[in-house]
Design a protein around this motif. Structure first.
Motif, PDB file in Angstrom:
ATOM      1  N   LYS A 149       0.839  -1.202   0.000  1.00 48.19           N
ATOM      2  CA  LYS A 149       0.000   0.000   0.000  1.00 48.19           C
ATOM      3  C   LYS A 149       0.868   1.242   0.000  1.00 48.19           C
ATOM      4  N   PHE A 150       0.544   2.152  -0.860  1.00 44.25           N
ATOM      5  CA  PHE A 150       1.212   3.456  -0.822  1.00 44.25           C
ATOM      6  C   PHE A 150       0.255   4.465  -0.209  1.00 44.25           C
ATOM      7  N   PRO A 151       0.803   5.400   0.543  1.00 43.99           N
ATOM      8  CA  PRO A 151      -0.123   6.405   1.112  1.00 43.99           C
ATOM      9  C   PRO A 151      -0.753   7.224  -0.017  1.00 43.99           C
ATOM     10  N   GLU A 152      -1.998   7.523   0.194  1.00 42.59           N
ATOM     11  CA  GLU A 152      -2.702   8.303  -0.820  1.00 42.59           C
ATOM     12  C   GLU A 152      -2.658   9.771  -0.445  1.00 42.59           C
ATOM     13  N   TYR A 153      -2.358  10.569  -1.384  1.00 38.48           N
ATOM     14  CA  TYR A 153      -2.405  12.004  -1.133  1.00 38.48           C
ATOM     15  C   TYR A 153      -3.546  12.583  -1.931  1.00 38.48           C
ATOM     16  N   ASN A 154      -4.465  13.154  -1.224  1.00 39.21           N
ATOM     17  CA  ASN A 154      -5.572  13.795  -1.933  1.00 39.21           C
ATOM     18  C   ASN A 154      -5.211  15.257  -2.165  1.00 39.21           C
ATOM     19  N   ILE A 155      -4.805  15.533  -3.383  1.00 38.22           N
ATOM     20  CA  ILE A 155      -4.344  16.901  -3.647  1.00 38.22           C
ATOM     21  C   ILE A 155      -5.492  17.828  -3.985  1.00 38.22           C
ATOM     22  N   GLU A 156      -6.700  17.302  -3.941  1.00 31.73           N
ATOM     23  CA  GLU A 156      -7.827  18.158  -4.290  1.00 31.73           C
ATOM     24  C   GLU A 156      -8.503  18.783  -3.084  1.00 31.73           C
ATOM     25  N   ILE A 157      -8.096  18.318  -1.893  1.00 29.12           N
ATOM     26  CA  ILE A 157      -8.736  18.855  -0.706  1.00 29.12           C
ATOM     27  C   ILE A 157      -8.284  20.292  -0.467  1.00 29.12           C
ATOM     28  N   ILE A 158      -9.248  21.140  -0.191  1.00 28.00           N
ATOM     29  CA  ILE A 158      -8.919  22.541   0.078  1.00 28.00           C
ATOM     30  C   ILE A 158      -8.581  22.669   1.551  1.00 28.00           C
TER      31      ILE A 158
END
Ligand code: PHE
Length: 429
Positions: A149-158
């Motif tokens: 598993k790779f950590p997920e980065y949600n780059i869309e969160i404000i």
């Protein structure tokens, strides 16, 4: 780890309600009804009603979908569905996959699914604990990268908005104005907020029965009950000027001047009182300004407050003339960012000539009055020992700010304490 630990960020996730959970286990009511219809000998409403759990729900969806018809109290299966897409969607939500939006909307409406906020920060942390941070040659070669598993980065969160401390827009603007006057070679002066009528009115050749002195316009103080007047000779000259013009060449107002009225204390109604105090102390050439609070007994509305701020200035010079006055005002407003200004003839008891500068307000296609200005009359200057021209102005502060910010209500500045507004103000200076 690039996730911002200081922001708690929620995203939307969906989960099954108890009803949804149950339908997933027992089958949808509409499926159970269709199944029953295929086997049952008795397909009458009255019979099936007691046989089938959630019968009413089942019947209504079967009818809506065009699968059944009721004739003579019997339910007829007219079309057997190929798939139960609602069930598929339920399963997807259960498996934390996202169903088709149209189906999700139905699930939400049928109360089979609910929205839950999820703490993405927590999730990212959990993933990090379990997962792998960096892709290594070993992971690639072994093919293990497919499974870790790779950590997920949600780059869309404000991110959460930050509200750092900042100065109130009025004081920012005052700083700007002070800078403009300093740059133009002016010196700053100030005076008391509680002022004698003498300096607020009498020294400015405002007759004692002038309507502006009325209780309806001016706040009079209970304490101090009275103030002391300046030196006797000066008071005497002012008195005579009011009564008969003294040596000023004027005929005066022609009434009997009362020292007691001049002694009464008021909340200053204009910063011109500060200029009046200064006149007796200056040697030309001199340029002074003052930015200060003034008070008037106004009814509060979108453009009036009982206290507001004025920008006062005087220029005393043997050679000063009316063109200079207009030039100073134009230059001041130009530096504030107002190019389109004009001057209207006006009247004040203490100046001649008098003008009101106006600025063009693009949005409304209107000219807006900004304050007053003029050259002090001999009736003002001579009793104070001045024999040269003194240019003077008193300008409103709040109006230009309203224009800058596109506001249409002055109450935003002082009375509303509307955090949303205060935080949203751009620091454009
Ligand atoms: N004192 C005037 C006012 O408050 C403005 C003014 C100041 C006019 C100086 C002329 C000269 O409206």
């Amino acid at each position: 780890m690039f996730f911002n630990f200081f922001t708690e960020t929620k995203v939307m996730r969906y989960e099954l309600t108890e009803e949804g959970e149950r339908y997933l286990k027992e089958g949808l009511p509409e499926r159970r009804l269709v199944e029953a219809l295929k086997k049952a000998e008795d397909t009458s409403v009255s019979f099936l009603k007691n046989k089938i759990k959630d019968f009413a729900i089942a019947l209504s969806w079967c009818k809506k979908n065009g699968w059944v018809e009721i004739r003579n109290g019997k339910i007829h299966l007219i079309k057997e569905p190929e798939r139960y897409e609602i069930e598929d969607a339920l399963r997807k939500v259960h498996n934390k996959e996202s169903p088709d939006e149209r189906l999700l909307a139905v699930l939400l409406k049928r109360n089979l699914v609910r929205e839950v906020g999820e703490d993405v920060r927590k999730k990212a942390l959990e993933q990090l604990e379990k997962g792998v941070k960096h892709l290594t040659p070993e992971l690639i070669k072994s093919g293990l990268w497919r499974r870790v598993k790779f950590p997920e980065y949600n780059i869309e969160i404000i991110g959460k908005r930050a509200y750092p401390g900042k100065r109130h827009v009025i004081s920012l603007f005052i700083e700007k104005i002070r800078k403009i006057f300093f740059d133009m070679g002016f010196r700053e002066v100030e005076g008391p907020l509680v002022e004698s009528s003498f300096w607020n009115f009498d020294a400015l050749y405002q007759p004692q029965d002038h309507p502006a002195r009325d209780l309806a316009d001016t706040f009079y103080m209970k304490r101090p009950e009275s103030t002391s007047l300046p030196e006797r000779e000066l008071v005497e000259r002012v008195k005579k000027t009011h009564e008969n013009g003294w040596e000023t060449g004027s005929t005066g107002w022609g009434y009997e001047w009362d020292a007691n009225i001049a002694k009464s204390a008021v909340m200053r109604t204009h910063t011109t009182a500060v200029s009046a105090r200064m006149l007796g102390k200056i040697k030309p050439p001199v340029k002074l300004f003052c930015v200060g609070r003034v008070f008037r007994n106004e009814t509060i509305d979108y453009k009036h407050l009982p206290e507001f701020t004025q920008i006062e200035g005087i220029v005393a010079d043997e050679r000063a003339n009316f063109r200079h006055l207009l030039g100073y005002l134009r230059e001041f407003y130009r530096r504030l960012g107002f190019e389109k200004i004009r001057f209207r003839p006006a009247y004040f008891p203490y100046t001649e000539m008098s003008v009101e500068p106006e600025v063009y307000f693009e949005e409304r296609g209107e000219w807006l009055e900004l304050g007053g200005a003029g050259i002090f009359r001999p009736e003002v200057t001579m009793p104070l020992g001045i024999r040269y021209p003194v240019l003077a102005w008193g300008l409103g502060l709040e109006r230009p700010i309203m224009l800058k910010l596109g506001l249409n209500d002055i109450r935003n500045f002082y009375y509303r304490n509307d955090l949303e507004f205060l935080r949203g103000v751009k620091i454009w200076l």
